[in-house]
Scaffold this motif. Structure first.
Motif, mmCIF file in Angstrom:
data_model
loop_
_atom_site.group_PDB
_atom_site.id
_atom_site.type_symbol
_atom_site.label_atom_id
_atom_site.label_comp_id
_atom_site.label_asym_id
_atom_site.label_seq_id
_atom_site.Cartn_x
_atom_site.Cartn_y
_atom_site.Cartn_z
ATOM 1 N N THR A 68 0.833 -1.210 0.000
ATOM 2 C CA THR A 68 0.000 0.000 0.000
ATOM 3 C C THR A 68 0.868 1.261 0.000
ATOM 4 O OG1 THR A 68 -0.120 -0.188 2.408
ATOM 5 C CG2 THR A 68 -1.991 -1.032 1.150
ATOM 6 N N GLY A 69 2.184 1.075 0.050
ATOM 7 C CA GLY A 69 3.085 2.227 0.020
ATOM 8 C C GLY A 69 3.411 2.629 -1.412
ATOM 9 N N LYS A 70 4.170 3.708 -1.523
ATOM 10 C CA LYS A 70 4.408 4.270 -2.866
ATOM 11 C C LYS A 70 5.273 3.345 -3.727
ATOM 12 C CE LYS A 70 4.131 9.085 -1.303
ATOM 13 N NZ LYS A 70 4.994 9.263 -0.122
ATOM 14 N N THR A 71 6.281 2.710 -3.127
ATOM 15 C CA THR A 71 7.091 1.775 -3.924
ATOM 16 C C THR A 71 6.364 0.442 -4.059
ATOM 17 O OG1 THR A 71 9.041 2.811 -2.946
ATOM 18 C CG2 THR A 71 9.400 0.776 -4.180
ATOM 19 N N LEU A 85 8.857 -2.309 2.914
ATOM 20 C CA LEU A 85 8.361 -1.884 4.228
ATOM 21 C C LEU A 85 8.982 -0.540 4.614
ATOM 22 C CD1 LEU A 85 6.756 -2.873 6.767
ATOM 23 C CD2 LEU A 85 8.921 -3.858 7.575
ATOM 24 N N ARG A 144 -1.831 -4.017 5.834
ATOM 25 C CA ARG A 144 -2.610 -3.801 7.061
ATOM 26 C C ARG A 144 -4.049 -3.438 6.734
ATOM 27 N NH1 ARG A 144 1.256 -0.095 10.708
ATOM 28 N NH2 ARG A 144 1.365 1.146 8.807
ATOM 29 N N LYS A 147 -6.897 -0.055 1.030
ATOM 30 C CA LYS A 147 -5.931 0.839 0.398
ATOM 31 C C LYS A 147 -5.373 0.289 -0.917
ATOM 32 C CE LYS A 147 -3.018 3.279 3.160
ATOM 33 N NZ LYS A 147 -2.067 3.473 4.304
ATOM 34 N N LYS A 152 17.124 0.550 10.324
ATOM 35 C CA LYS A 152 17.415 -0.001 8.985
ATOM 36 C C LYS A 152 18.710 -0.809 9.012
ATOM 37 C CE LYS A 152 15.263 2.976 5.502
ATOM 38 N NZ LYS A 152 14.318 1.954 5.025
ATOM 39 N N TYR A 188 15.524 5.842 12.740
ATOM 40 C CA TYR A 188 15.040 5.118 11.554
ATOM 41 C C TYR A 188 16.212 4.408 10.871
ATOM 42 C CZ TYR A 188 11.936 4.527 7.473
ATOM 43 O OH TYR A 188 11.156 4.025 6.472
ATOM 44 N N LEU A 192 14.215 8.891 -2.974
ATOM 45 C CA LEU A 192 13.136 8.386 -3.838
ATOM 46 C C LEU A 192 12.286 9.516 -4.393
ATOM 47 C CD1 LEU A 192 11.911 5.313 -1.737
ATOM 48 C CD2 LEU A 192 13.366 5.297 -3.771
ATOM 49 N N ASP A 238 -0.076 -7.884 9.413
ATOM 50 C CA ASP A 238 0.815 -6.865 9.959
ATOM 51 C C ASP A 238 2.140 -7.560 10.250
ATOM 52 O OD1 ASP A 238 2.214 -5.216 11.778
ATOM 53 O OD2 ASP A 238 0.344 -4.333 12.508
HETATM 54 N N1 LIG Z 1 11.955 8.475 0.923
HETATM 55 C C1 LIG Z 1 13.172 8.281 0.455
HETATM 56 O O1 LIG Z 1 13.782 9.168 -0.160
HETATM 57 C C2 LIG Z 1 13.857 6.958 0.671
HETATM 58 C C3 LIG Z 1 15.180 6.802 0.279
HETATM 59 C C4 LIG Z 1 15.788 5.540 0.420
HETATM 60 C C5 LIG Z 1 15.050 4.482 0.943
HETATM 61 N N2 LIG Z 1 13.759 4.674 1.333
HETATM 62 C C6 LIG Z 1 13.022 3.518 1.874
HETATM 63 O O2 LIG Z 1 12.279 2.894 0.844
HETATM 64 C C7 LIG Z 1 11.206 2.142 1.434
HETATM 65 C C8 LIG Z 1 9.926 2.404 0.649
HETATM 66 O O3 LIG Z 1 9.627 3.774 0.721
HETATM 67 P P1 LIG Z 1 8.147 4.295 0.346
HETATM 68 O O4 LIG Z 1 8.216 5.770 0.339
HETATM 69 O O5 LIG Z 1 7.634 3.552 -0.832
HETATM 70 O O6 LIG Z 1 7.372 3.790 1.645
HETATM 71 P P2 LIG Z 1 5.869 4.106 2.119
HETATM 72 O O7 LIG Z 1 5.098 4.769 1.026
HETATM 73 O O8 LIG Z 1 5.965 4.807 3.449
HETATM 74 O O9 LIG Z 1 5.275 2.631 2.331
HETATM 75 C C9 LIG Z 1 5.610 1.846 3.425
HETATM 76 C C10 LIG Z 1 4.767 0.593 3.413
HETATM 77 O O10 LIG Z 1 5.080 -0.206 4.570
HETATM 78 C C11 LIG Z 1 3.841 -0.626 5.133
HETATM 79 N N3 LIG Z 1 3.921 -0.962 6.544
HETATM 80 C C12 LIG Z 1 4.334 -0.161 7.566
HETATM 81 N N4 LIG Z 1 4.241 -0.809 8.732
HETATM 82 C C13 LIG Z 1 3.727 -2.038 8.450
HETATM 83 C C14 LIG Z 1 3.380 -3.159 9.226
HETATM 84 N N5 LIG Z 1 3.535 -3.149 10.558
HETATM 85 N N6 LIG Z 1 2.899 -4.275 8.605
HETATM 86 C C15 LIG Z 1 2.741 -4.297 7.278
HETATM 87 N N7 LIG Z 1 3.030 -3.254 6.468
HETATM 88 C C16 LIG Z 1 3.515 -2.135 7.054
HETATM 89 C C17 LIG Z 1 2.915 0.555 4.918
HETATM 90 O O11 LIG Z 1 1.585 0.150 5.117
HETATM 91 P P3 LIG Z 1 0.394 1.204 5.481
HETATM 92 O O12 LIG Z 1 -0.091 1.698 4.145
HETATM 93 O O13 LIG Z 1 -0.582 0.371 6.204
HETATM 94 O O14 LIG Z 1 1.010 2.284 6.334
HETATM 95 C C18 LIG Z 1 3.255 0.866 3.467
HETATM 96 O O15 LIG Z 1 2.600 -0.037 2.611
HETATM 97 C C19 LIG Z 1 11.159 2.568 2.901
HETATM 98 O O16 LIG Z 1 11.794 1.600 3.703
HETATM 99 C C20 LIG Z 1 11.970 3.852 2.911
HETATM 100 O O17 LIG Z 1 12.560 4.115 4.160
HETATM 101 C C21 LIG Z 1 13.151 5.880 1.206
#
Ligand SMILES: NC(=O)c1ccc[n+]([C@@H]2O[C@H](COP(=O)([O-])OP(=O)(O)OC[C@H]3O[C@@H](n4cnc5c(N)ncnc54)[C@H](OP(=O)(O)O)[C@@H]3O)[C@@H](O)[C@H]2O)c1
Length: 210
Positions: free
Chosen positions: A9-12, A71, A32, A36, A137, A133, A159, A50
């Protein structure tokens, strides 16, 4: 092949599902909140679960050939173990079900890519906003690397929500000590899906940037 997507459900994660279906995979999304998930497709199964509650996994992992994890969360500034604890549960369940292949996103700046998110992250974002965070990681990476799984850890730069270009750089020693380099979530998903059947980065931690 059958793959399980975590973080769908997240952006990636949304890109993993979309592109994975286009590529012909049968996908299970462990989420979860199933509401979504906006994609409806005969090859997509959505399971409510979860990662912090392994008892919620049900049959989600059963019969899967690979697990792809995007995640993440936004609880940056407080001590957290969501990524490591959740990933530990995923590893245990994979071992239980005999699934070997895990492809998981972390970030440039972790492990031997330390400082490679550029000065802004090194001097400000990581120490003042993302400290807990990133510490989580790093622990997440340790758990994966200590496992017996066939893992690949994918470390993206900053990202973006840009389109999939299909052209990017991957591998060791990527990223800059000065600038923050970018990659779209769509291209990260593209690269992760390619790893399912490509052993080139087995037991490696490739960075990915443009
Ligand atoms: N932003 C950046 O520039 C950047 C750079 C490098 C790496 N990253 C990493 O890349 C990854 C993906 O990023 P993103 O922006 O696509 O992430 P995102 O949109 O925040 O999506 C995170 C996903 O993890 C799920 N999640 C969280 N807790 C959970 C749980 N307890 N059980 C099951 N699912 C759970 C969320 O579900 P819900 O929808 O239910 O919340 C969502 O589907 C992350 O680890 C981020 O830290 C990010």
């Amino acid at each position: 092949m059958k793959i399980l997507v975590i973080g769908g459900t997240g952006k990636t994660g949304r890109e993993l599902i979309k592109q994975g279906l286009e590529a012909g995979y049968r996908i299970t999304a462990l989420v979860r909140n199933p509401k979504k998930v906006k994609i409806d497709h005969p090859n997509l199964r959505v399971v409510q679960g979860d990662v912090l509650r392994p008892e919620s996994f049900g049959k989600a992992f059963q019969g899967q050939d690979a697990v792809l994890s995007a995640l993440g969360h936004k609880r940056f500034i407080v001590p957290t173990s969501i990524l490591s604890a959740g990933t530990r549960n995923v590893i245990v369940e994979m071992e239980k079900q005999g699934i070997k292949r895990l492809i998981c996103i972390t970030s440039l700046g972790i492990g031997d890519s330390r400082f490679r998110m550029g000065l802004y992250y090194t001097l400000f974002a990581i120490p003042f906003i993302l400290f807990f965070y990133f510490r989580d990681k790093a622990k997440q990476e340790d758990l994966i690397q200590e496992s017996e799984l066939d893992w690949t850890i994918v470390r993206p730069g900053q990202l973006t929500n840009g389109r999939r270009k299909g052209k990017y750089r991957t591998g060791k020693n990527l990223g800059s000590y000065i600038l923050t380099l970018w990659i779209s979530r769509a291209d990260v998903a593209h690269f992760m899906l390619k790893q399912i059947e490509d052993p080139a980065y087995l037991h490696q931690t490739p960075g990915i940037i443009y």
